[in-house]
Motif scaffolding. Structure first.
Motif, PDB file in Angstrom:
ATOM      1  N   SER A  32       3.996   5.543  -5.757  1.00  0.00           N
ATOM      2  CA  SER A  32       3.871   5.503  -7.216  1.00  0.00           C
ATOM      3  C   SER A  32       2.802   6.471  -7.705  1.00  0.00           C
ATOM      4  O   SER A  32       2.998   7.198  -8.669  1.00  0.00           O
ATOM      5  CB  SER A  32       3.536   4.076  -7.656  1.00  0.00           C
ATOM      6  N   THR A  33       1.658   6.495  -7.020  1.00  0.00           N
ATOM      7  CA  THR A  33       0.570   7.390  -7.412  1.00  0.00           C
ATOM      8  C   THR A  33       0.968   8.845  -7.259  1.00  0.00           C
ATOM      9  O   THR A  33       0.717   9.673  -8.141  1.00  0.00           O
ATOM     10  CB  THR A  33      -0.685   7.110  -6.557  1.00  0.00           C
ATOM     11  N   ALA A  34       1.632   9.169  -6.145  1.00  0.00           N
ATOM     12  CA  ALA A  34       2.068  10.551  -5.916  1.00  0.00           C
ATOM     13  C   ALA A  34       3.059  10.989  -6.981  1.00  0.00           C
ATOM     14  O   ALA A  34       3.002  12.117  -7.479  1.00  0.00           O
ATOM     15  CB  ALA A  34       2.694  10.679  -4.527  1.00  0.00           C
ATOM     16  N   ALA A  35       3.965  10.089  -7.363  1.00  0.00           N
ATOM     17  CA  ALA A  35       4.947  10.419  -8.386  1.00  0.00           C
ATOM     18  C   ALA A  35       4.270  10.663  -9.736  1.00  0.00           C
ATOM     19  O   ALA A  35       4.615  11.593 -10.463  1.00  0.00           O
ATOM     20  CB  ALA A  35       5.974   9.297  -8.508  1.00  0.00           C
ATOM     21  N   ALA A  36       3.283   9.815 -10.061  1.00  0.00           N
ATOM     22  CA  ALA A  36       2.575   9.967 -11.336  1.00  0.00           C
ATOM     23  C   ALA A  36       1.801  11.279 -11.382  1.00  0.00           C
ATOM     24  O   ALA A  36       1.806  11.986 -12.391  1.00  0.00           O
ATOM     25  CB  ALA A  36       1.631   8.783 -11.545  1.00  0.00           C
ATOM     26  N   VAL A  37       1.138  11.639 -10.277  1.00  0.00           N
ATOM     27  CA  VAL A  37       0.377  12.896 -10.210  1.00  0.00           C
ATOM     28  C   VAL A  37       1.311  14.086 -10.336  1.00  0.00           C
ATOM     29  O   VAL A  37       1.050  15.046 -11.056  1.00  0.00           O
ATOM     30  CB  VAL A  37      -0.424  12.971  -8.890  1.00  0.00           C
ATOM     31  N   ARG A  38       2.453  14.001  -9.639  1.00  0.00           N
ATOM     32  CA  ARG A  38       3.419  15.094  -9.706  1.00  0.00           C
ATOM     33  C   ARG A  38       3.954  15.271 -11.112  1.00  0.00           C
ATOM     34  O   ARG A  38       4.053  16.379 -11.623  1.00  0.00           O
ATOM     35  CB  ARG A  38       4.577  14.814  -8.757  1.00  0.00           C
ATOM     36  N   ASP A  39       4.277  14.151 -11.766  1.00  0.00           N
ATOM     37  CA  ASP A  39       4.853  14.223 -13.094  1.00  0.00           C
ATOM     38  C   ASP A  39       3.860  14.708 -14.134  1.00  0.00           C
ATOM     39  O   ASP A  39       4.231  15.341 -15.104  1.00  0.00           O
ATOM     40  CB  ASP A  39       5.399  12.855 -13.512  1.00  0.00           C
ATOM     41  N   ARG A  40       2.588  14.374 -13.944  1.00  0.00           N
ATOM     42  CA  ARG A  40       1.586  14.847 -14.907  1.00  0.00           C
ATOM     43  C   ARG A  40       1.452  16.356 -14.879  1.00  0.00           C
ATOM     44  O   ARG A  40       0.981  16.952 -15.835  1.00  0.00           O
ATOM     45  CB  ARG A  40       0.231  14.203 -14.618  1.00  0.00           C
ATOM     46  N   GLY A  41       1.896  17.009 -13.839  1.00  0.00           N
ATOM     47  CA  GLY A  41       1.824  18.463 -13.761  1.00  0.00           C
ATOM     48  C   GLY A  41       2.993  19.149 -14.418  1.00  0.00           C
ATOM     49  O   GLY A  41       3.102  20.360 -14.411  1.00  0.00           O
ATOM     50  N   GLY A  42       3.920  18.363 -15.053  1.00  0.00           N
ATOM     51  CA  GLY A  42       5.135  18.932 -15.622  1.00  0.00           C
ATOM     52  C   GLY A  42       4.908  19.800 -16.842  1.00  0.00           C
ATOM     53  O   GLY A  42       5.709  20.651 -17.169  1.00  0.00           O
ATOM     54  N   GLY A  43       3.821  19.598 -17.560  1.00  0.00           N
ATOM     55  CA  GLY A  43       3.566  20.394 -18.754  1.00  0.00           C
ATOM     56  C   GLY A  43       2.086  20.534 -18.998  1.00  0.00           C
ATOM     57  O   GLY A  43       1.316  19.637 -18.714  1.00  0.00           O
ATOM     58  N   ALA A  83       0.839  -1.209   0.000  1.00  0.00           N
ATOM     59  CA  ALA A  83       0.000   0.000   0.000  1.00  0.00           C
ATOM     60  C   ALA A  83       0.867   1.250   0.000  1.00  0.00           C
ATOM     61  O   ALA A  83       0.575   2.229  -0.690  1.00  0.00           O
ATOM     62  CB  ALA A  83      -0.928  -0.009   1.215  1.00  0.00           C
ATOM     63  N   ALA A  84       1.953   1.223   0.792  1.00  0.00           N
ATOM     64  CA  ALA A  84       2.855   2.374   0.845  1.00  0.00           C
ATOM     65  C   ALA A  84       3.541   2.587  -0.498  1.00  0.00           C
ATOM     66  O   ALA A  84       3.676   3.721  -0.979  1.00  0.00           O
ATOM     67  CB  ALA A  84       3.895   2.164   1.944  1.00  0.00           C
ATOM     68  N   VAL A  85       3.960   1.496  -1.136  1.00  0.00           N
ATOM     69  CA  VAL A  85       4.590   1.585  -2.453  1.00  0.00           C
ATOM     70  C   VAL A  85       3.613   2.144  -3.477  1.00  0.00           C
ATOM     71  O   VAL A  85       3.970   2.977  -4.304  1.00  0.00           O
ATOM     72  CB  VAL A  85       5.116   0.200  -2.886  1.00  0.00           C
ATOM     73  N   ASP A  86       2.363   1.709  -3.422  1.00  0.00           N
ATOM     74  CA  ASP A  86       1.345   2.217  -4.347  1.00  0.00           C
ATOM     75  C   ASP A  86       1.134   3.714  -4.157  1.00  0.00           C
ATOM     76  O   ASP A  86       0.967   4.457  -5.126  1.00  0.00           O
ATOM     77  CB  ASP A  86       0.017   1.482  -4.140  1.00  0.00           C
ATOM     78  N   ARG A  87       1.137   4.162  -2.889  1.00  0.00           N
ATOM     79  CA  ARG A  87       0.961   5.604  -2.633  1.00  0.00           C
ATOM     80  C   ARG A  87       2.114   6.401  -3.216  1.00  0.00           C
ATOM     81  O   ARG A  87       1.909   7.475  -3.795  1.00  0.00           O
ATOM     82  CB  ARG A  87       0.843   5.857  -1.130  1.00  0.00           C
TER      83      ARG A  87
END
Length: 257
Positions: free
Chosen positions: A238-249, A232-236
């Protein structure tokens, strides 16, 4: 406006055909076709300048970029440079800047998606390693427990206190000792490595009462619970990283020349 806008890595410049054909600039080219040649050359030169969409505001530089003879440049430059703005010693074309900005946004999004996919694969690999380590820890302690029982001549009527086996004449020191969960330093360290994203001691205290209901199987039960919390911690992460990266452009509205 991004003063560091750079699309030199892109060998092509998108051309929005309908917008160009309907523009006043192209209408002027209809009356004097050679202007179109000079205009397109300037757009292409500006595309690979830094910042993209700009060229040094110097007649010799501009005539060279347009591939226009100097004597023709003086005659036609006002028509050729319509749509360009002058500031900070450079001329700027807003449409080329828009297209370059959109291109950079797409590059960033692609880079973010690639990085997110790579990170997800790495997290999946780590999760797989974690599960394997958990199985190894469980097998190790179970095997140790069985040997300890044989040495002590104890029948298979063990309580949760007996799970971590001890030699007959050696007192056991526990690195973690609660009511039901008791771990040696070696086993505690194995779990710490198996579940790096979990606050181990805090979770063990929280699970202790529940572990007491599992009898002699408390170790396997607690190990499984920790593995679930680790995933569950690993999934969180991963999700946080994906959300952060989607804000790059950010995608801009369909820019066209």
């Amino acid at each position: 406006m991004n003063e560091d806008l750079d699309v030199q890595r892109l060998p092509y410049m998108p051309l929005q055909i309908e917008r160009l054909r309907k523009s006043k600039a192209w209408l002027r080219c209809k009356r004097n076709p050679e202007i179109a040649f000079y205009m397109v050359n300037l757009w292409m030169r500006a595309w690979h300048e830094i910042p993209a969409g700009s060229i040094e505001d110097d007649d010799d530089v501009l005539a060279d970029a347009a591939m226009c003879p100097p004597e023709k440049w003086e005659e036609l430059k006002d028509d050729i440079l319509k749509g360009w703005d002058r500031r900070d010693g450079r001329v700027w074309h807003s449409t080329v800047i828009e297209i370059a900005t959109e291109a950079v946004g797409k590059l960033r999004m692609n880079k973010s998606r690639t990085a997110a996919a790579r990170e997800a694969r790495e997290l999946q690999r780590q999760s797989s390693v974690t599960d394997t380590m958990t199985e190894n820890v469980t097998d190790s302690v179970t095997e140790h427990e069985g040997k300890g029982r044989e040495e002590k001549g104890i029948e298979d009527k063990t309580t949760s206190d007996d799970v971590v086996a001890v030699a007959p004449s050696i007192s056991q020191d526990f690195a973690f000792e609660a009511q039901s969960i008791r771990l040696t330093a070696a086993n505690l360290e194995q779990w710490r490595k198996a579940f790096p994203h979990v606050a181990l001691e805090a979770e063990l205290w929280a699970l202790d009462e529940w572990a007491g209901t599992k009898g002699k199987k408390w170790f396997t039960a607690v190990s499984g619970a920790l593995a679930k919390k680790e995933r569950a911690a690993v999934d969180r992460v991963s999700t946080a990283a994906a959300v952060r990266d989607r804000g790059g452009g950010q995608r801009r509205a369909d820019p066209r020349i």
